[in-house]
Write a protein that holds these residues in place. Structure first.
Motif, PDB file in Angstrom:
ATOM      1  N   ALA A   2       0.829  -1.206   0.000  1.00  0.00           N
ATOM      2  CA  ALA A   2       0.000   0.000   0.000  1.00  0.00           C
ATOM      3  C   ALA A   2       0.861   1.253   0.000  1.00  0.00           C
ATOM      4  O   ALA A   2       2.000   1.254   0.496  1.00  0.00           O
ATOM      5  N   ASN A   3       0.298   2.311  -0.564  1.00  0.00           N
ATOM      6  CA  ASN A   3       0.878   3.645  -0.506  1.00  0.00           C
ATOM      7  C   ASN A   3       0.060   4.494   0.465  1.00  0.00           C
ATOM      8  O   ASN A   3      -1.135   4.258   0.672  1.00  0.00           O
ATOM      9  N   ILE A  16      -5.020   5.734   2.071  1.00  0.00           N
ATOM     10  CA  ILE A  16      -4.285   4.485   1.834  1.00  0.00           C
ATOM     11  C   ILE A  16      -4.734   3.919   0.501  1.00  0.00           C
ATOM     12  O   ILE A  16      -5.924   3.673   0.289  1.00  0.00           O
ATOM     13  N   GLN A  17      -3.782   3.733  -0.388  1.00  0.00           N
ATOM     14  CA  GLN A  17      -4.035   3.204  -1.725  1.00  0.00           C
ATOM     15  C   GLN A  17      -3.364   1.849  -1.846  1.00  0.00           C
ATOM     16  O   GLN A  17      -2.142   1.739  -1.781  1.00  0.00           O
ATOM     17  N   LEU A  29      -8.888   1.503  -1.443  1.00  0.00           N
ATOM     18  CA  LEU A  29      -8.770   2.956  -1.459  1.00  0.00           C
ATOM     19  C   LEU A  29      -9.586   3.492  -0.273  1.00  0.00           C
ATOM     20  O   LEU A  29     -10.810   3.590  -0.353  1.00  0.00           O
ATOM     21  N   THR A  30      -8.910   3.814   0.812  1.00  0.00           N
ATOM     22  CA  THR A  30      -9.586   4.219   2.039  1.00  0.00           C
ATOM     23  C   THR A  30      -9.135   5.612   2.457  1.00  0.00           C
ATOM     24  O   THR A  30      -7.935   5.899   2.491  1.00  0.00           O
ATOM     25  N   HIS A  31     -10.108   6.461   2.785  1.00  0.00           N
ATOM     26  CA  HIS A  31      -9.852   7.828   3.223  1.00  0.00           C
ATOM     27  C   HIS A  31      -9.957   7.901   4.747  1.00  0.00           C
ATOM     28  O   HIS A  31     -10.829   7.274   5.352  1.00  0.00           O
ATOM     29  N   PHE A  32      -9.097   8.700   5.347  1.00  0.00           N
ATOM     30  CA  PHE A  32      -9.091   8.879   6.795  1.00  0.00           C
ATOM     31  C   PHE A  32      -9.160  10.369   7.120  1.00  0.00           C
ATOM     32  O   PHE A  32      -8.395  11.169   6.566  1.00  0.00           O
ATOM     33  N   GLY A  48     -14.365   4.410   2.324  1.00  0.00           N
ATOM     34  CA  GLY A  48     -13.755   4.139   1.032  1.00  0.00           C
ATOM     35  C   GLY A  48     -14.094   2.775   0.502  1.00  0.00           C
ATOM     36  O   GLY A  48     -15.098   2.169   0.893  1.00  0.00           O
ATOM     37  N   GLU A  49     -13.230   2.291  -0.391  1.00  0.00           N
ATOM     38  CA  GLU A  49     -13.448   1.022  -1.067  1.00  0.00           C
ATOM     39  C   GLU A  49     -12.464  -0.016  -0.541  1.00  0.00           C
ATOM     40  O   GLU A  49     -11.265   0.196  -0.541  1.00  0.00           O
TER      41      GLU A  49
END
Length: 242
Positions: free
Chosen positions: A156-157, A179-180, A189-192, A216-217
């Motif tokens: 992950a990035n 987090i990608q 693909l999750t947003h925090f 996110g996803e």
């Protein structure tokens, strides 16, 4: 004594802080814990159930952190021979990220960060605020979303920004992270989001109220959630003893 079984042990740890000071503002820093692996320490157990002693060696020669930090403003002055009108501290390498009192982020990531410190805004009435942008391409850990296996943190990035603001008679901390997933985590693909306010009241107690959200996803399932945390501390005139 655990469930009728007596265990005695001697455990030891070794922390090595290494600094290579290149200039007054640039340095290479490294931190090693060679006789410790994760949270397990090198130890000798005796008095165990079978009466025989047991040595447990926990070794990890890899650095816990290894990064270069400095200031682009000072580098500009040294290269150009002109006094810089700005400060722009940066870091690159395996560096620790500690945010929201360690609740939102508390780990070493492989990447880089740059900060815009000690800014102010007359338009918004802000006397002082700092903004930091960070990114990582490896050693990105999140047990709930990425996984807990040793190899999961290589898939992950991480991209994010955080700000610290003196405002509203207190202290505001806010941030955004992404987090990608890649490779085995492709599609993640999750947003925090996070925000916190810390203030003192009647010279008696201080309070930090924090909110954390993510959405996110996630190809493995749900990755949405919200958490609130309220931390309180009493204040006295004898902070060293009470």
């Amino acid at each position: 004594k655990n469930n009728g079984k007596k265990i005695a042990q001697v455990a030891t740890r070794l922390n090595l802080d290494v600094d290579l000071k290149i200039t007054a503002t640039e340095r290479i820093h490294a931190f090693f814990t060679p006789i410790q692996k994760n949270n397990q320490f090198t130890r000798f157990e005796f008095g165990v159930g079978d009466g025989n002693g047991k040595f447990n060696g926990e070794f990890d020669p890899e650095p816990q952190t290894l990064f270069l930090e400095g200031d682009f403003g000072s580098l500009y002055s040294g290269i150009s021979g002109q006094e810089a009108t700005f400060d722009l501290p940066f870091t690159v390498g395996l560096f620790p990220l500690f945010l929201q009192n360690g609740i939102w982020a508390n780990d070493a990531i492989l990447g880089g960060a740059v900060s815009f410190p000690a800014k102010n805004s007359a338009a918004f009435g802000l006397a002082n605020f700092d903004t930091t942008f960070f990114a990582a391409v490896n050693d990105v850990d999140n047990v709930g979303i990425i996984g807990a296996d040793a190899g999961d943190n290589n898939n992950a990035n991480l991209y994010g920004v955080t700000a610290f603001v003196d405002a509203f008679d207190g202290y505001v901390e806010t941030g955004y992270g992404l987090i990608q997933g890649r490779d085995d985590q492709n599609g993640l693909l999750t947003h925090f989001l996070t925000g916190a306010y810390t203030g003192r009241y009647y010279n008696t107690f201080s309070n930090s109220t924090r909110v954390f959200a993510n959405f996110g996803e996630d190809p493995e399932g749900e990755s949405d959630g919200v958490a609130f945390i309220s931390e309180n501390s009493l204040i006295t005139g004898l902070p060293s003893t009470l």
